[in-house]
Design an enzyme around this catalytic site. Sequence first.
Site, PDB file in Angstrom:
ATOM      1  N   ARG A 131       0.928  -1.106  -0.022  1.00  0.00           N
ATOM      2  CA  ARG A 131      -0.095   0.103   0.017  1.00  0.00           C
ATOM      3  C   ARG A 131       0.845   1.262  -0.116  1.00  0.00           C
ATOM      4  O   ARG A 131       0.299   2.243   0.429  1.00  0.00           O
ATOM      5  CB  ARG A 131      -0.769  -0.040   1.000  1.00  0.00           C
ATOM      6  CG  ARG A 131      -1.879  -1.161   1.039  1.00  0.00           C
ATOM      7  CD  ARG A 131      -3.129  -1.070   2.053  1.00  0.00           C
ATOM      8  NE  ARG A 131      -3.909  -1.844   2.122  1.00  0.00           N
ATOM      9  CZ  ARG A 131      -3.815  -3.086   3.090  1.00  0.00           C
ATOM     10  NH1 ARG A 131      -2.844  -3.226   3.636  1.00  0.00           N
ATOM     11  NH2 ARG A 131      -4.808  -4.158   2.721  1.00  0.00           N
ATOM     12  N   GLU A 195       8.429  19.054 -24.889  1.00  0.00           N
ATOM     13  CA  GLU A 195       7.905  19.421 -23.609  1.00  0.00           C
ATOM     14  C   GLU A 195       8.656  20.773 -22.894  1.00  0.00           C
ATOM     15  O   GLU A 195       7.890  21.502 -22.160  1.00  0.00           O
ATOM     16  CB  GLU A 195       7.888  18.295 -22.461  1.00  0.00           C
ATOM     17  CG  GLU A 195       7.231  17.052 -22.930  1.00  0.00           C
ATOM     18  CD  GLU A 195       5.815  17.178 -22.700  1.00  0.00           C
ATOM     19  OE1 GLU A 195       5.162  18.166 -22.106  1.00  0.00           O
ATOM     20  OE2 GLU A 195       5.035  16.156 -22.958  1.00  0.00           O
ATOM     21  N   LYS A 237       7.232  23.111 -13.371  1.00  0.00           N
ATOM     22  CA  LYS A 237       6.303  22.227 -13.070  1.00  0.00           C
ATOM     23  C   LYS A 237       6.015  22.218 -11.734  1.00  0.00           C
ATOM     24  O   LYS A 237       4.782  21.957 -11.282  1.00  0.00           O
ATOM     25  CB  LYS A 237       7.087  20.735 -13.469  1.00  0.00           C
ATOM     26  CG  LYS A 237       6.075  19.353 -13.357  1.00  0.00           C
ATOM     27  CD  LYS A 237       6.023  18.460 -14.314  1.00  0.00           C
ATOM     28  CE  LYS A 237       4.810  17.611 -14.249  1.00  0.00           C
ATOM     29  NZ  LYS A 237       4.959  16.531 -14.692  1.00  0.00           N
ATOM     30  N   HIS A 258      -1.505  18.891 -26.020  1.00  0.00           N
ATOM     31  CA  HIS A 258      -1.731  17.222 -25.801  1.00  0.00           C
ATOM     32  C   HIS A 258      -2.875  16.864 -26.412  1.00  0.00           C
ATOM     33  O   HIS A 258      -2.900  15.824 -27.109  1.00  0.00           O
ATOM     34  CB  HIS A 258      -1.342  16.883 -24.448  1.00  0.00           C
ATOM     35  CG  HIS A 258      -0.154  16.930 -23.938  1.00  0.00           C
ATOM     36  ND1 HIS A 258       0.770  17.870 -23.819  1.00  0.00           N
ATOM     37  CD2 HIS A 258       0.489  15.936 -23.402  1.00  0.00           C
ATOM     38  CE1 HIS A 258       1.911  17.663 -23.349  1.00  0.00           C
ATOM     39  NE2 HIS A 258       2.007  16.150 -23.213  1.00  0.00           N
TER      40      HIS A 258
HETATM   41  N1  GLY Z   1       2.947  15.530 -17.764  1.00  0.00           N
HETATM   42  C1  GLY Z   1       1.514  16.423 -17.280  1.00  0.00           C
HETATM   43  C2  GLY Z   1       1.540  16.136 -15.619  1.00  0.00           C
HETATM   44  O1  GLY Z   1       2.537  15.808 -15.029  1.00  0.00           O
HETATM   45  O2  GLY Z   1       0.379  16.582 -15.334  1.00  0.00           O
END
Ligand code: GLY
Length: 372
Positions: A131, A195, A237, A258
């Site tokens: 888990r 990307e 990110k 995308h």
């Molecule tokens: N590659 C897109 C995300 O991680 O949301």
Amino acid sequence: MSEKDREVATRVVRVSAASGAYDVHVGAGILGRVGAVARAAAGGGRCCVITETNVGPLYAEGVEASLASAGYHVAERLVFPAGEEHKTLETLGTLLEGLAERELTRDDVVVALGGGVTGDMGGLAAALYLRGCPVVQVPTSLLAMVDSSVGGKTAVDLAAGKNLVGAFWQPAAVVADVRCLRTVPREQLSDSVGEVVKHAVLADPAMLEELTREPVADGTLDDARLVGVVARNVEIKRDVVNADERESGLRQTLNLGHTIGHAIEAASDFSLGHGSCVAAGLCIVARACARAGWCSAETAARIEAAVRAQGLPTGTELGADELMGFVAHDKKRHDDAVNLVVPEALGSAVVRRVPLADLRSLIERDLVGRPS
Ligand code: GLY
């Protein structure tokens, strides 16, 4: 030490997702630090490296030596056949059985060493085993460094489509060593830049400008520049994942390019690289949005210029009907509409709900890139 191997400062980017915080270490020649990073981030007594048949022979021994010198009992590594076609429930089952045979406990550590497929497989195995146990992601491809190793998405494919079974499972740490990119084939490296361009469009107009001047994947960038590029992409990110780990809002903007990109990828039977398809999808959507008045022609032209400068495709020869057939089957479709990410200006994107019929007429005149 040759000029090429000159020491470069490691950058550490802290991710603070809702379900956990962790550091992403980006450096040159830092695979030997995986053990110390794992020890500090996850502790534990045993560990097991999960890798695939191409990457394993290059880097697993060094990573395991580093884990052993950090005091881990290193279990026999788990190696699966390289390639997206092996990102299956069957491979996942083999890995889970392997972890159980090696008697890893929930306090022990899985180390996922490889590209995007390995990150997905190792991450999902760690999410499910007992888990959930800690995973340290060690991405060795550009795509995995700038995108998939950060943010906790893990998945395997089903016959019905890619990434249909998975979990959000944040790593305990990420170690990205840009020297691993030296062994990545040039074509695959260029593909991943799709990307990078996407991130620049979303959050960093100055980086987009640089991408228009400086190819990332032609082998001319030194370690310091590569560390800079990877760390900046991780920061972009990180900002999105910190705000929206589960993709209920802002994270959807990472799907820029995308919707059409996935359709091109599927229509080509996955013979075209993901990043190239995203780049083409990005340009198609940008041109279409400019035509619709949702962004300026200048925005679309600058996106297209950066994509072209990186040697990536700016459009497709495929027709609107063929593409829409694949869009209609995309897992991110909602009823008869898609959430289309619109680059409304450089550094700013919004999600618009667009009915499938409208999307067809939106893109049909913008599928082919403009001559440079
Ligand atoms: N590659 C897109 C995300 O991680 O949301």
